[in-house]
Structures are given as structure tokens and as C-alpha cells.
Design an enzyme around this catalytic site. Sequence first.
Site, PDB file in Angstrom:
ATOM      1  N   LYS A 277       0.843  -1.205   0.000  1.00  0.00           N
ATOM      2  CA  LYS A 277       0.000   0.000   0.000  1.00  0.00           C
ATOM      3  C   LYS A 277       0.876   1.252   0.000  1.00  0.00           C
ATOM      4  CE  LYS A 277      -3.026   2.672   3.143  1.00  0.00           C
ATOM      5  NZ  LYS A 277      -3.816   2.699   4.385  1.00  0.00           N
ATOM      6  N   ASP A 282      -2.627  10.306   3.553  1.00  0.00           N
ATOM      7  CA  ASP A 282      -3.994   9.868   3.857  1.00  0.00           C
ATOM      8  C   ASP A 282      -4.677  10.859   4.790  1.00  0.00           C
ATOM      9  OD1 ASP A 282      -6.339   8.546   4.308  1.00  0.00           O
ATOM     10  OD2 ASP A 282      -5.455   6.901   5.483  1.00  0.00           O
ATOM     11  N   LYS A 289      -9.916  12.805   8.600  1.00  0.00           N
ATOM     12  CA  LYS A 289      -9.318  12.480   9.900  1.00  0.00           C
ATOM     13  C   LYS A 289      -9.225  13.729  10.762  1.00  0.00           C
ATOM     14  CE  LYS A 289      -6.143   8.818   8.323  1.00  0.00           C
ATOM     15  NZ  LYS A 289      -6.668   7.700   9.119  1.00  0.00           N
ATOM     16  N   ASP A 300       1.811   6.680   5.275  1.00  0.00           N
ATOM     17  CA  ASP A 300       0.838   5.688   4.798  1.00  0.00           C
ATOM     18  C   ASP A 300       1.284   5.019   3.487  1.00  0.00           C
ATOM     19  OD1 ASP A 300      -1.439   4.387   5.602  1.00  0.00           O
ATOM     20  OD2 ASP A 300      -2.800   5.658   4.445  1.00  0.00           O
ATOM     21  N   ASP A 359     -12.020   6.797   4.473  1.00  0.00           N
ATOM     22  CA  ASP A 359     -10.739   6.633   5.153  1.00  0.00           C
ATOM     23  C   ASP A 359     -10.278   5.167   5.137  1.00  0.00           C
ATOM     24  OD1 ASP A 359      -8.489   7.385   6.483  1.00  0.00           O
ATOM     25  OD2 ASP A 359      -9.453   7.666   8.438  1.00  0.00           O
ATOM     26  N   GLU A 361      -9.341   3.492   2.712  1.00  0.00           N
ATOM     27  CA  GLU A 361      -8.916   3.557   1.307  1.00  0.00           C
ATOM     28  C   GLU A 361      -7.855   2.521   0.957  1.00  0.00           C
ATOM     29  OE1 GLU A 361      -7.546   5.300   3.636  1.00  0.00           O
ATOM     30  OE2 GLU A 361      -5.435   4.936   3.172  1.00  0.00           O
ATOM     31  N   ARG A 363      -7.565  -0.638   1.661  1.00  0.00           N
ATOM     32  CA  ARG A 363      -8.113  -1.909   1.150  1.00  0.00           C
ATOM     33  C   ARG A 363      -8.669  -1.753  -0.260  1.00  0.00           C
ATOM     34  NH1 ARG A 363     -11.989  -2.251   6.232  1.00  0.00           N
ATOM     35  NH2 ARG A 363     -10.225  -1.063   7.043  1.00  0.00           N
TER      36      ARG A 363
HETATM   37  N1  BES Z   1      -3.877   4.692   7.088  1.00  0.00           N
HETATM   38  C1  BES Z   1      -4.945   4.391   7.967  1.00  0.00           C
HETATM   39  C2  BES Z   1      -4.538   3.423   9.087  1.00  0.00           C
HETATM   40  C3  BES Z   1      -3.551   3.931  10.098  1.00  0.00           C
HETATM   41  C4  BES Z   1      -3.982   4.531  11.260  1.00  0.00           C
HETATM   42  C5  BES Z   1      -2.216   3.734   9.891  1.00  0.00           C
HETATM   43  C6  BES Z   1      -3.067   4.950  12.198  1.00  0.00           C
HETATM   44  C7  BES Z   1      -1.304   4.152  10.813  1.00  0.00           C
HETATM   45  C8  BES Z   1      -1.729   4.760  11.976  1.00  0.00           C
HETATM   46  C9  BES Z   1      -6.104   3.744   7.219  1.00  0.00           C
HETATM   47  O1  BES Z   1      -6.254   4.151   5.911  1.00  0.00           O
HETATM   48  C10 BES Z   1      -7.370   4.097   7.967  1.00  0.00           C
HETATM   49  O2  BES Z   1      -7.621   5.247   8.129  1.00  0.00           O
HETATM   50  N2  BES Z   1      -8.084   3.082   8.419  1.00  0.00           N
HETATM   51  C11 BES Z   1      -9.283   3.270   9.153  1.00  0.00           C
HETATM   52  C12 BES Z   1     -10.274   2.228   8.710  1.00  0.00           C
HETATM   53  C13 BES Z   1     -11.667   2.430   9.235  1.00  0.00           C
HETATM   54  C14 BES Z   1     -12.262   3.691   8.675  1.00  0.00           C
HETATM   55  C15 BES Z   1     -12.492   1.245   8.867  1.00  0.00           C
HETATM   56  C16 BES Z   1      -8.971   3.136  10.632  1.00  0.00           C
HETATM   57  O3  BES Z   1      -8.123   2.312  10.980  1.00  0.00           O
HETATM   58  O4  BES Z   1      -9.550   3.850  11.437  1.00  0.00           O
HETATM   59 ZN    ZN Z   2      -7.386   5.954   5.723  1.00  0.00          ZN
HETATM   60 ZN    ZN Z   3      -4.507   4.785   4.935  1.00  0.00          ZN
END
Ligand code: BES
Ligand code: ZN
Ligand code: ZN
Length: 511
Positions: A277, A282, A289, A300, A359, A361, A363
Amino acid sequence: MKPQRKIKVTTRRADAVTQRTDMLVVGAFSHRKTIAPALRPLDQALAGALLQLYKIGDFTGDGDTQSTLYTNGAIPAKRILLCGLGDRSKVTLTTLRKCAAAAAGKAVSLGVSSISVALHMAMPKSLDRSEVGRVIAEGICHGAYRYEEYMTAEKKAESPFVATLVEADATVSRALAGGVRRGTTIGLAGNFARTIANRPGNVITPKELAKVARGVARSSPRLSCRVMDPKQLVTLGMGGILAVGTGSVHPPRLIVLRHTAKGKSAKSKPTIALVGKAVTFDAGGISIKPAEHMDQMKFDKSGGVAVIATLKAIAELGLDLNVVGIVPSAENLPSGSAYRPGDIVTTYSGKTVEIINTDAEGRMILADGIAYANTLKCDIIVDIATLTGACLVALGQHQAGLMSDDDDLLKALKHAADQSGEPVWHLPSGEEYARDMKSKVADLKNAGATRWGGASTAAAFLRQFADQTPWAHLDIAGMDVFNNGSETATPGSSGFGVRLLCAFLTHMSQR
Ligand code: BES
Ligand code: ZN
Ligand code: ZN
């Protein structure tokens, strides 16, 4: 932009006691009433100063401790950095790697640019000397690293940091040297990943990341790179990558970096796909966020960057293996053109996904990357991604999540984690988690009803794009973000995944 400081690790056939150096690094164990035989000549040359340090209690030999000794002309080395290796019966290659990293970090902090290392001297004979050489070199590369490209106030590019492993015995020295070469290749590839990951979102856009991959491909005849731009992504039907990229003026890319095994055997060798990825920033998109810590989301792209750096390393290592690195890259921003919650996206596999949260994204872009790997008839797919905050909640910043339903692959990756000192913890990703990702209006949705088990539901989502191919997933969300530095690592990206994947691929190439 200032060039990053060069790091060199070499081996020399020489006696540690007579080395002329700014710093001689040696290791010692805890609870010693006598000096280990290997260190006795050094202790004698220093008139018993090493033993004295134990006696007065300044040095305990416990792990993560150090003492500096000034030799005042007793031996040619200006100072000795004595590193604690902990309990002798518990010492592992990981102990040694950490110790080497801490020593190199200390040297850099002191402004010492050349060190002699004899950390292997105290090591039990049961540890393979070539492996000992490898982990010391990996540790030195890791510990000496600083990210300074934009520090204009500090003095211009310094002289290289040079570490020399010293060993008098020819056979031992030769064994160490082989490991040092491999360890340095892997360690420097890790540092390369850290530099690219540390670069901010305004510098590394998907297009710039593709340039980095092309540069890597040019460095070896075994590597080739193909980059798909948005037009080609539309033709292919890569709806996941395109959806995430629509909110940014920096359009997405799919980077494919291939390593081909040598000669005639190439066709008979297995092909392993690494899917990484690379969200260059992000912001969360329309599901934006919070402002606090959002800067950390430049990391990210770490999974994709680790894949590119791993391909660089295996080409340099000369591994006899076909590997295809697949790096979907996009920037996830909110804007008038961004994808939105409620959208239904048709992915490259043909499966449709209802967007619940923009968010989630990672996946979406990985779904296309993994499905693409599947069309290449790969034997194994391993994806690596800063995928979920939930993984960070579950495992903290010490271990990455590992999900797979293939026992052989789990075993191989756990073994690689042990060998590389990049630990992973197996988390579930079975059917019960996949159920959470079913949509009422599309085949799948990109976020579950709750945050519970978020790392596992995300993995269960990805699993469905790998089809029948053995698949594993590494969630490295906790490894690069909020990294404020420790005794073994400078703040910022850790390059997590490069050592692990190199160990895994080395093992696969030997099968
Ligand atoms: N890039 C983030 C995950 C992340 C969070 C990486 C903190 C490193 C530190 C990812 O894209 C994300 O935002 N995931 C969400 C998914 C949710 C909306 C289902 C998350 O983990 O909150
Ligand atoms: Zn995200
Ligand atoms: Zn992300």
C-alpha cells in the site's frame, strides 16, 4: 535537498586490541565475576579496567546498557564502548542487532564517524559467524541512520560513517565478511525505504514514487518496471485505485517492479507477489481524519516503499527467485472530485464495493493490486500495508499483524520474523470476520458496522481478492507512525518489512 549521509560496513582481518580507531565497540554479558575469555586480552591491555567497571557497578552488562571507557593511550583505540548483551543463556541474533544499532547510534550522536566493531567476540560459538556478521551489519546500518535531507541549518553532507568489523582469525573473518555483505545490502535497503517514507506528501506523490521505482529498476539488469497511469488504469478497470485517487490533483499510479530469476531456471522458479500500500498522504478523504497527528499520514506509503526497497535488495543479493512487486499508489484527499461515502465502486476483480468510509482507502487500492497479482498467476501473494488503526490498538508499536489461512505461509513468515528481528503476531481473518464486510447493495462494503476487530475485518476483506492463491497480509500500521525515536532508532520511518521480506524471500529461494 541535502544528500543522505553514506554508511559503509566492512570487515578487516586484524586484532581488536591493536586497532587505531576513534571508538572500539565490544559486548559483554551480565552477572560476570570474571571477564569472558574473548575479552581478556583487551582487559589485560587496559590493566583490568573492564573488570573494574563490573566491580564498581557502573556496568552491569544488562541489555540496552552501555559504558564508555577512555583508554588514555593504553591501546591505540581512543575509547571503548562497552555494550551490555544481557544474560548469556538468552542471547539471540536480535540482541546482537539491537546492540550494534545502539552502538552506531551512540557513535553518530558523539560525532564519531569511524568505528571498529568487535561485538562478535563475546558471542557463543553456537551462533553461526556469517549470521552474526549479517545482524551486526544490519544493526549498524539501522542505528547510524538519520533523516537529514531538509536540515539546511546543519553542516553540509558529512564524510561517510564507516564501521569495520575486526577479527584476527582468517576463517572467522571470512565467515563474518560474507554475512556483513548481505547484512549491509539489507540494512542499506532498509535505510533507502526509510528515506523515501520520511519524505513528505508534497515531495512523494504517486508519480514521484513511480520515478523512485524506475530508478531502482535501472540499477539492476534483473529488475524491470512498468507504471500504469490513470488512462491505463481506466482501460484495465482498476476502480479501487481510481476511486481513492479522484480527490487529489496528483493522480494515482500502479507500479509493477519485477525481479526475474537468473538464466534458464527462471521459468521453473516460483513467482512471489509482494503487494504494498502506497497512499502518499492519507487525509481520510471526505471521511476526514482529525487534525491531530494527521502529519503522520505521510507514512501511509510505507508498505509500498518497503516492497520497492525489498526488490532493490534481492536484486543486489542475487536471489534466484521471481518476485513481482505491485505497488498501487494514490493520495487520499477530500475535494469536490473526491469519492464519497455511499459510492459503489467496481474493482479490477469485478467485485463491487460500497464505500462506507473513505478513510478505509488502503483496502480499496490493495483490492486492485491483489487481484492484479492473481492475474499474473503468482504462487504466493503477500501484501504489506499501514492498514488499520485497530492493529495499532491491538499490538502497539512492537509487532506487526500477520493474517493468513495458509499454515505453510504463516510458518515461513514467522520464521522470517525471527531471523530479521521484525516481529509479527498472528491475528485472525476468517469467515466470521468476512461476514462483517458484506453489503446490502454491493458485493462488499469497505468498513464494518463497528470498529471491533478492525484489523481482522480489513484482512478478511482483502482475502477475497486473492481468490485461491496462498495469501498473507502484514498490517504495519504501528511500525512507522508516532515514532519519536529510541536508543536503537532515530525518529520517523523504521523501514519495517524490508528485513522481514528479505529473510522470507531468501528462505524461499533456497527451497
Ligand atoms: N492509514 C490508515 C490506518 C492507520 C492509522 C495507519 C493509524 C497508521 C496509523 C487507514 O487508511 C485508515 O484510516 N483506516 C481506518 C479504517 C476504518 C475507517 C475502517 C482506521 O483504521 O480507522
Ligand atoms: Zn485511511
Ligand atoms: Zn490509509
